[in-house]
Write a protein that holds these residues in place. Sequence first.
Motif, PDB file in Angstrom:
ATOM      1  N   GLU A   1       0.805  -1.232   0.000  1.00 13.24           N
ATOM      2  CA  GLU A   1       0.000   0.000   0.000  1.00 13.24           C
ATOM      3  C   GLU A   1       0.836   1.279   0.000  1.00 13.24           C
ATOM      4  O   GLU A   1       0.308   2.355  -0.231  1.00 13.24           O
ATOM      5  CB  GLU A   1      -0.954  -0.013   1.207  1.00 13.24           C
ATOM      6  N   ARG A   2       2.127   1.151   0.287  1.00 10.34           N
ATOM      7  CA  ARG A   2       2.994   2.342   0.279  1.00 10.34           C
ATOM      8  C   ARG A   2       3.429   2.715  -1.145  1.00 10.34           C
ATOM      9  O   ARG A   2       4.011   3.764  -1.369  1.00 10.34           O
ATOM     10  CB  ARG A   2       4.281   2.078   1.098  1.00 10.34           C
ATOM     11  N   LEU A   3       3.165   1.817  -2.099  1.00  6.01           N
ATOM     12  CA  LEU A   3       3.692   2.052  -3.446  1.00  6.01           C
ATOM     13  C   LEU A   3       2.809   2.996  -4.247  1.00  6.01           C
ATOM     14  O   LEU A   3       1.588   3.000  -4.085  1.00  6.01           O
ATOM     15  CB  LEU A   3       3.808   0.720  -4.185  1.00  6.01           C
ATOM     16  N   PRO A   4       3.428   3.782  -5.141  1.00  5.20           N
ATOM     17  CA  PRO A   4       2.635   4.716  -5.933  1.00  5.20           C
ATOM     18  C   PRO A   4       2.000   4.009  -7.129  1.00  5.20           C
ATOM     19  O   PRO A   4       2.326   2.860  -7.432  1.00  5.20           O
ATOM     20  CB  PRO A   4       3.686   5.704  -6.423  1.00  5.20           C
ATOM     21  N   GLN A   5       1.100   4.700  -7.815  1.00  2.00           N
ATOM     22  CA  GLN A   5       0.449   4.141  -9.005  1.00  2.00           C
ATOM     23  C   GLN A   5       1.102   4.704 -10.278  1.00  2.00           C
ATOM     24  O   GLN A   5       0.517   4.632 -11.347  1.00  2.00           O
ATOM     25  CB  GLN A   5      -1.050   4.475  -8.991  1.00  2.00           C
ATOM     26  N   THR A   6       2.265   5.296 -10.134  1.00  2.00           N
ATOM     27  CA  THR A   6       2.914   5.916 -11.300  1.00  2.00           C
ATOM     28  C   THR A   6       3.446   4.863 -12.268  1.00  2.00           C
ATOM     29  O   THR A   6       3.747   3.738 -11.874  1.00  2.00           O
ATOM     30  CB  THR A   6       4.096   6.811 -10.861  1.00  2.00           C
ATOM     31  N   ARG A   7       3.582   5.269 -13.523  1.00  2.00           N
ATOM     32  CA  ARG A   7       4.047   4.337 -14.562  1.00  2.00           C
ATOM     33  C   ARG A   7       5.533   4.051 -14.432  1.00  2.00           C
ATOM     34  O   ARG A   7       6.279   4.857 -13.907  1.00  2.00           O
ATOM     35  CB  ARG A   7       3.781   4.941 -15.940  1.00  2.00           C
ATOM     36  N   HIS A   8       5.921   2.906 -14.967  1.00  2.00           N
ATOM     37  CA  HIS A   8       7.336   2.518 -15.093  1.00  2.00           C
ATOM     38  C   HIS A   8       8.085   2.448 -13.761  1.00  2.00           C
ATOM     39  O   HIS A   8       9.275   2.691 -13.721  1.00  2.00           O
ATOM     40  CB  HIS A   8       8.082   3.463 -16.041  1.00  2.00           C
ATOM     41  N   THR A   9       7.373   2.184 -12.688  1.00  2.00           N
ATOM     42  CA  THR A   9       8.071   2.018 -11.406  1.00  2.00           C
ATOM     43  C   THR A   9       8.756   0.647 -11.391  1.00  2.00           C
ATOM     44  O   THR A   9       8.121  -0.366 -11.701  1.00  2.00           O
ATOM     45  CB  THR A   9       7.061   2.107 -10.231  1.00  2.00           C
ATOM     46  N   LYS A  10      10.040   0.669 -11.031  1.00  2.00           N
ATOM     47  CA  LYS A  10      10.776  -0.602 -11.010  1.00  2.00           C
ATOM     48  C   LYS A  10      11.082  -1.004  -9.560  1.00  2.00           C
ATOM     49  O   LYS A  10      11.636  -0.209  -8.801  1.00  2.00           O
ATOM     50  CB  LYS A  10      12.099  -0.451 -11.781  1.00  2.00           C
ATOM     51  N   ILE A  11      10.692  -2.225  -9.248  1.00  2.00           N
ATOM     52  CA  ILE A  11      10.843  -2.690  -7.857  1.00  2.00           C
ATOM     53  C   ILE A  11      11.662  -3.978  -7.811  1.00  2.00           C
ATOM     54  O   ILE A  11      11.468  -4.874  -8.634  1.00  2.00           O
ATOM     55  CB  ILE A  11       9.461  -2.982  -7.222  1.00  2.00           C
ATOM     56  N   LEU A  12      12.554  -4.035  -6.837  1.00  2.00           N
ATOM     57  CA  LEU A  12      13.306  -5.263  -6.602  1.00  2.00           C
ATOM     58  C   LEU A  12      12.814  -5.860  -5.289  1.00  2.00           C
ATOM     59  O   LEU A  12      12.916  -5.218  -4.236  1.00  2.00           O
ATOM     60  CB  LEU A  12      14.807  -4.936  -6.501  1.00  2.00           C
ATOM     61  N   ASP A  13      12.262  -7.064  -5.349  1.00  2.00           N
ATOM     62  CA  ASP A  13      11.842  -7.745  -4.117  1.00  2.00           C
ATOM     63  C   ASP A  13      12.899  -8.792  -3.783  1.00  2.00           C
ATOM     64  O   ASP A  13      13.027  -9.810  -4.461  1.00  2.00           O
ATOM     65  CB  ASP A  13      10.455  -8.389  -4.298  1.00  2.00           C
ATOM     66  N   VAL A  14      13.647  -8.503  -2.741  1.00  2.00           N
ATOM     67  CA  VAL A  14      14.776  -9.359  -2.351  1.00  2.00           C
ATOM     68  C   VAL A  14      14.288 -10.456  -1.404  1.00  2.00           C
ATOM     69  O   VAL A  14      13.438 -10.199  -0.553  1.00  2.00           O
ATOM     70  CB  VAL A  14      15.861  -8.482  -1.678  1.00  2.00           C
ATOM     71  N   ALA A  15      14.843 -11.654  -1.563  1.00  2.00           N
ATOM     72  CA  ALA A  15      14.423 -12.818  -0.770  1.00  2.00           C
ATOM     73  C   ALA A  15      12.913 -13.015  -0.960  1.00  2.00           C
ATOM     74  O   ALA A  15      12.158 -13.171   0.001  1.00  2.00           O
ATOM     75  CB  ALA A  15      14.781 -12.652   0.703  1.00  2.00           C
ATOM     76  N   THR A  16      12.518 -13.004  -2.208  1.00  2.00           N
ATOM     77  CA  THR A  16      11.088 -13.017  -2.572  1.00  2.00           C
ATOM     78  C   THR A  16      10.382 -14.298  -2.164  1.00  2.00           C
ATOM     79  O   THR A  16       9.176 -14.331  -2.006  1.00  2.00           O
ATOM     80  CB  THR A  16      10.962 -12.763  -4.092  1.00  2.00           C
ATOM     81  N   GLY A  17      11.137 -15.390  -1.996  1.00  2.00           N
ATOM     82  CA  GLY A  17      10.548 -16.665  -1.576  1.00  2.00           C
ATOM     83  C   GLY A  17       9.515 -17.148  -2.572  1.00  2.00           C
ATOM     84  O   GLY A  17       9.780 -17.244  -3.774  1.00  2.00           O
ATOM     85  N   THR A  18       8.303 -17.407  -2.091  1.00  2.00           N
ATOM     86  CA  THR A  18       7.233 -17.881  -2.977  1.00  2.00           C
ATOM     87  C   THR A  18       6.475 -16.708  -3.609  1.00  2.00           C
ATOM     88  O   THR A  18       5.373 -16.881  -4.132  1.00  2.00           O
ATOM     89  CB  THR A  18       6.249 -18.793  -2.215  1.00  2.00           C
ATOM     90  N   GLY A  19       7.066 -15.516  -3.528  1.00  2.00           N
ATOM     91  CA  GLY A  19       6.608 -14.373  -4.321  1.00  2.00           C
ATOM     92  C   GLY A  19       5.378 -13.631  -3.830  1.00  2.00           C
ATOM     93  O   GLY A  19       4.860 -12.771  -4.547  1.00  2.00           O
ATOM     94  N   ASP A  20       4.912 -13.913  -2.607  1.00  2.00           N
ATOM     95  CA  ASP A  20       3.649 -13.282  -2.179  1.00  2.00           C
ATOM     96  C   ASP A  20       3.701 -11.759  -2.194  1.00  2.00           C
ATOM     97  O   ASP A  20       2.752 -11.116  -2.635  1.00  2.00           O
ATOM     98  CB  ASP A  20       3.240 -13.779  -0.781  1.00  2.00           C
ATOM     99  N   LEU A  21       4.796 -11.175  -1.702  1.00  2.00           N
ATOM    100  CA  LEU A  21       4.864  -9.707  -1.681  1.00  2.00           C
ATOM    101  C   LEU A  21       4.991  -9.156  -3.103  1.00  2.00           C
ATOM    102  O   LEU A  21       4.314  -8.188  -3.467  1.00  2.00           O
ATOM    103  CB  LEU A  21       6.037  -9.222  -0.806  1.00  2.00           C
ATOM    104  N   ALA A  22       5.833  -9.793  -3.925  1.00  2.00           N
ATOM    105  CA  ALA A  22       6.021  -9.323  -5.311  1.00  2.00           C
ATOM    106  C   ALA A  22       4.681  -9.317  -6.045  1.00  2.00           C
ATOM    107  O   ALA A  22       4.326  -8.341  -6.722  1.00  2.00           O
ATOM    108  CB  ALA A  22       7.032 -10.233  -6.028  1.00  2.00           C
TER     109      ALA A  22
END
Length: 234
Positions: free
Chosen positions: A40-61
């Motif tokens: 919920e902290r993330l913006p809705q702007t275009r082309h935002t690039k995010i790195l999810d480290v230790a993503t595991g089974t990817g739930d947060l990503a």
Amino acid sequence: MEKEANIQSEMFDNIANSYDKINHILSFNMDEKWRKKIAERLPQTRHTKILDVATGTGDLAIMMAKHSKHTHIVGIDISNNMLEIAQKKAEKEKIDERVIFKNNNVTNLPFDDNTFDYCTISFGARNFADLDKALNEIYRCLKPGGRLFIIEFSKKPSNKIIEILYDTYSKIWIPFIGGMISKNKKAYTYLPNSINNFIHWTVFVKKLKSVGFSSVHHKKSTFGIVIFYEGTKI
Ligand code: SAM
């Protein structure tokens, strides 16, 4: 350090199939709510690039991709079996064009300097064999002004009664329930122990600052069981 990473990847490979189910049971489904606070902290702007480290089974990503429709997310982890589950979930949600998963160690990220707008870590920081190197790599890959969001368990809840209950729960119930469902008691003894062995939040905040992050804040949640950290690359 490489040996420790191999032990970690083997352990998470072994528990990957039951990881999500056990997480939901052991956290009384709070794990989803905790991750949601980051999404919920993330913006809705275009082309935002995010790195999810230790993503595991990817739930947060996956949650972040669903919340912010214009984001491009890379989830990295050292466990192939965890990543395989993450990939299947992204395909099922039809977001696999915007969310990709890679097997990489956080201490050696294959990205150029100043690549990402955000970096996130949910419940992974305490597992890094070399936390300093990990934070330095993340800092390098963030763009100036880029932000790091972390959720991690706290070794000491804020209230004495909760601390006693939490301690009993971690030492007895997590190994028992996690061990029974995953058939891997060793992993579910390691996981709560790794919370206890992790640095105190005050030290973690200092570490983030010493790596170079500015505007470093932390916020305790759920009786201080979980702590959110954030920092900005200058
Ligand atoms: N982020 C997920 C979540 O919210 O459930 C997974 C957290 S799980 C407790 C920790 C993850 O960290 C595991 O999937 C493990 O393979 C990964 N991990 C441990 N050391 C790592 C490293 N050096 N680089 C990348 N991932 C690592």
